[in-house]
Design a protein around this motif. Structure first.
Motif, PDB file in Angstrom:
ATOM      1  N   SER A   1       0.672   5.515   0.162  1.00 57.05           N
ATOM      2  CA  SER A   1      -0.299   6.497   0.645  1.00 57.05           C
ATOM      3  C   SER A   1      -0.017   7.863   0.056  1.00 57.05           C
ATOM      4  CB  SER A   1      -0.197   6.526   2.167  1.00 57.05           C
ATOM      5  OG  SER A   1      -0.413   7.818   2.651  1.00 57.05           O
TER       6      SER A   1
ATOM      7  N   PHE B   1     -13.000   0.561   2.118  1.00 60.82           N
ATOM      8  CA  PHE B   1     -12.719   0.716   3.542  1.00 60.82           C
ATOM      9  C   PHE B   1     -11.890   1.978   3.805  1.00 60.82           C
ATOM     10  CE2 PHE B   1      -9.730   0.088   7.048  1.00 60.82           C
ATOM     11  CZ  PHE B   1     -10.627  -0.057   8.105  1.00 60.82           C
ATOM     12  N   LEU B   2     -10.847   2.152   2.967  1.00 65.37           N
ATOM     13  CA  LEU B   2      -9.968   3.303   3.162  1.00 65.37           C
ATOM     14  C   LEU B   2     -10.715   4.608   2.945  1.00 65.37           C
ATOM     15  CD1 LEU B   2      -6.728   2.009   1.420  1.00 65.37           C
ATOM     16  CD2 LEU B   2      -7.063   2.407   3.865  1.00 65.37           C
TER      17      LEU B   2
ATOM     18  N   ARG C   1       0.830  -1.199   0.000  1.00 69.14           N
ATOM     19  CA  ARG C   1       0.000   0.000   0.000  1.00 69.14           C
ATOM     20  C   ARG C   1       0.871   1.258   0.000  1.00 69.14           C
ATOM     21  NH1 ARG C   1      -3.835   1.706   4.840  1.00 69.14           N
ATOM     22  NH2 ARG C   1      -2.402   3.430   4.995  1.00 69.14           N
TER      23      ARG C   1
ATOM     24  N   THR D   1     -10.858  -3.002  -0.018  1.00 73.35           N
ATOM     25  CA  THR D   1      -9.856  -2.182   0.662  1.00 73.35           C
ATOM     26  C   THR D   1     -10.048  -0.703   0.355  1.00 73.35           C
ATOM     27  OG1 THR D   1      -8.331  -4.018   0.418  1.00 73.35           O
ATOM     28  CG2 THR D   1      -7.371  -1.890   1.060  1.00 73.35           C
TER      29      THR D   1
ATOM     30  N   THR E   1     -10.738  -7.866  -3.391  1.00 72.74           N
ATOM     31  CA  THR E   1      -9.944  -7.388  -2.246  1.00 72.74           C
ATOM     32  C   THR E   1      -9.618  -5.909  -2.402  1.00 72.74           C
ATOM     33  OG1 THR E   1      -8.953  -9.564  -2.164  1.00 72.74           O
ATOM     34  CG2 THR E   1      -7.858  -7.837  -0.877  1.00 72.74           C
ATOM     35  N   VAL E   2      -9.225  -5.551  -3.631  1.00 78.31           N
ATOM     36  CA  VAL E   2      -8.897  -4.146  -3.891  1.00 78.31           C
ATOM     37  C   VAL E   2     -10.120  -3.272  -3.652  1.00 78.31           C
ATOM     38  CG1 VAL E   2      -8.311  -2.478  -5.693  1.00 78.31           C
ATOM     39  CG2 VAL E   2      -7.026  -4.616  -5.494  1.00 78.31           C
TER      40      VAL E   2
ATOM     41  N   VAL F   1      -4.304   2.626  -3.384  1.00 74.48           N
ATOM     42  CA  VAL F   1      -3.740   1.291  -3.243  1.00 74.48           C
ATOM     43  C   VAL F   1      -2.949   0.966  -4.496  1.00 74.48           C
ATOM     44  CG1 VAL F   1      -4.311  -1.142  -3.072  1.00 74.48           C
ATOM     45  CG2 VAL F   1      -5.587   0.547  -1.757  1.00 74.48           C
TER      46      VAL F   1
END
Lengths: 172, 242
Positions: free
Chosen positions: A5, B102-103, A3, B99, B95-96, B75
């Protein structure tokens, strides 16, 4: 999954531009305030403001004038705050001995003192032109002056410095 | 020095060189005037000394503690493996998506509202909220309140502070006027249209953002101040020019 950011990217962008222009920020703040401690405070405030509004900087090529404008505003705020707190500004500046302490060159010391003694209206455009590489148009825009007024101030600033240097040389 | 008619040229030329020692114009005059050539060389040499003098030693960079800023995380997808079966790609996509969702919901708070930005700025410049009888000069007021953006055709009180500030990425005039019970902050938000008033609160100070034509005006004062009266004065005085 790895990941990355944009928060880290943002910090990287900040560190890059501050790393490049920190010296300019400090020197500009110092020559505006003529006081090391104030310059350091102003730069700290400017760094915070720059961090908060970093997203407003779309083009990193414009980072230098953007940062210097922030320094200029923070310096004005500092003195405005002091004025409203009724502190005698004359007691704050200049602390020339502190500025000159690290310089062994006597001629250079004299010139620094002469620059420091220039009126704010003359010193600032000179710093912007000679140290920051601003054009007279850019100085006019930043200081909200006409280009002719900038040229006149620059000319007078140089004449004062020339005169001052010549008088000191004659005394030796 | 060249004589008579060219005397003015010498003066004019030196003014230009005094303004910028690297000025390249008026080559014909320079070529024929040895005194101006010397003057130019002297000014350029002086500039070199000035540059050296201005280049004072700089202390080591000390970056202050920087507050967290809300940013949209992204991501980075893994490199695609050519041999991976289709179900693995579908699973990775899910999944991506999960995620990212969620983020976006958990780690990405919304950007600050206009009211939050105004309160943040107000607190940054709270020092301006001083009782004073010293009016800012007309020149300064004219610079801070540019006539091509906003005009004020009636007095709004004694203006004791005027600063050009950035709110929501836009330059706005920040004024402090002396009210009946102390200083009152006024922000003229020429391009911030809002549909309804929004309350502002910062410690013992309170106020609101009021819609005004295509823009809005933020007014903040002490709790005992008659802000409605200030609002009426401001709204009847302010006219947007954008």
């Amino acid at each position: 999954m790895k990941r990355s950011s944009t928060g880290r990217g943002r910090r990287r962008k900040f560190d890059e531009i501050v790393g490049v222009f920190h010296q300019d920020m400090y020197r500009y703040a110092l020559w505006l305030s003529r006081n090391k401690a104030i310059a350091e405070d102003v730069v700290q405030e400017a760094l915070l403001r720059a961090w908060k509004s970093l997203d407003a900087l779309r083009d990193t090529a414009a980072a230098k004038p953007w940062l210097l404008t922030i320094v200029r505003r923070e310096n004005a705020r500092f003195f405005e705050r002091r004025r409203l707190e009724t502190v005698d500004i004359d007691n704050l500046a200049p602390s020339q001995e502190a500025m000159l302490a690290e310089v062994p060159d006597e001629q250079l010391e004299d010139l620094r003192e002469a620059i420091s003694e220039l009126e704010d209206d003359y010193r600032e455009p000179l710093v912007l032109q000679v140290l920051m590489g601003y054009s007279t148009n850019e100085i006019a825009a930043l200081m909200e002056l006409k280009q002719g007024a900038v040229l006149t101030r620059l000319h007078r600033a140089r004449l004062k410095l020339k005169d001052c240097v010549e008088r000191r040389e004659a005394r030796r | 020095m060249k004589k008579t008619d060219d005397m003015t040229n010498c003066e004019q030329y030196r003014e230009k060189i005094g303004g910028d020692p690297h000025y390249e114009g008026d080559g014909a005059h320079l070529a024929g005037c040895a005194t101006c050539q010397d003057y130019r060389a002297a000014m350029q040499a002086l500039d070199g000394e000035i540059l050296r003098a201005l280049s004072v030693p700089v202390p080591k960079l000390a970056v202050p503690d920087l507050p967290e800023i809300a940013t949209a995380d992204v991501v980075q997808l893994p490199r695609r493996r050519l041999t991976a079966p289709a179900w693995l790609a579908i699973a990775a996509s899910i999944t991506v998506a999960v995620t990212v969702g969620f983020l976006l919901t958990a780690n990405n708070p919304p950007p600050p509202t206009l009211a939050e930005q105004i309160i943040d700025h107000f607190e940054h410049e709270k020092f301006s909220m001083q009782v004073s009888d010293q009016a800012v000069s007309d020149d300064r007021l004219a610079r801070i309140v540019p006539a091509n953006i906003v005009t004020m055709d009636q007095p709004v009180g004694l203006i004791t502070y005027a600063q050009s500030c950035v709110i929501n990425g836009k330059q706005v005039p920040h004024l402090v006027v002396q009210g009946d019970h102390g200083p009152v902050t006024i922000l003229l938000l020429a391009n911030e249209h809002i549909d309804a008033p929004q309350e502002l609160q910062s410690g013992a100070f309170s106020g609101a953002i009021f819609p005004l034509g295509d823009g809005s005006v933020a007014i903040v004062g002490t709790d005992v101040e008659d802000l409605e009266r200030v609002e009426q004065q401001v709204t009847s005085s302010v006219h947007w020019r954008t």
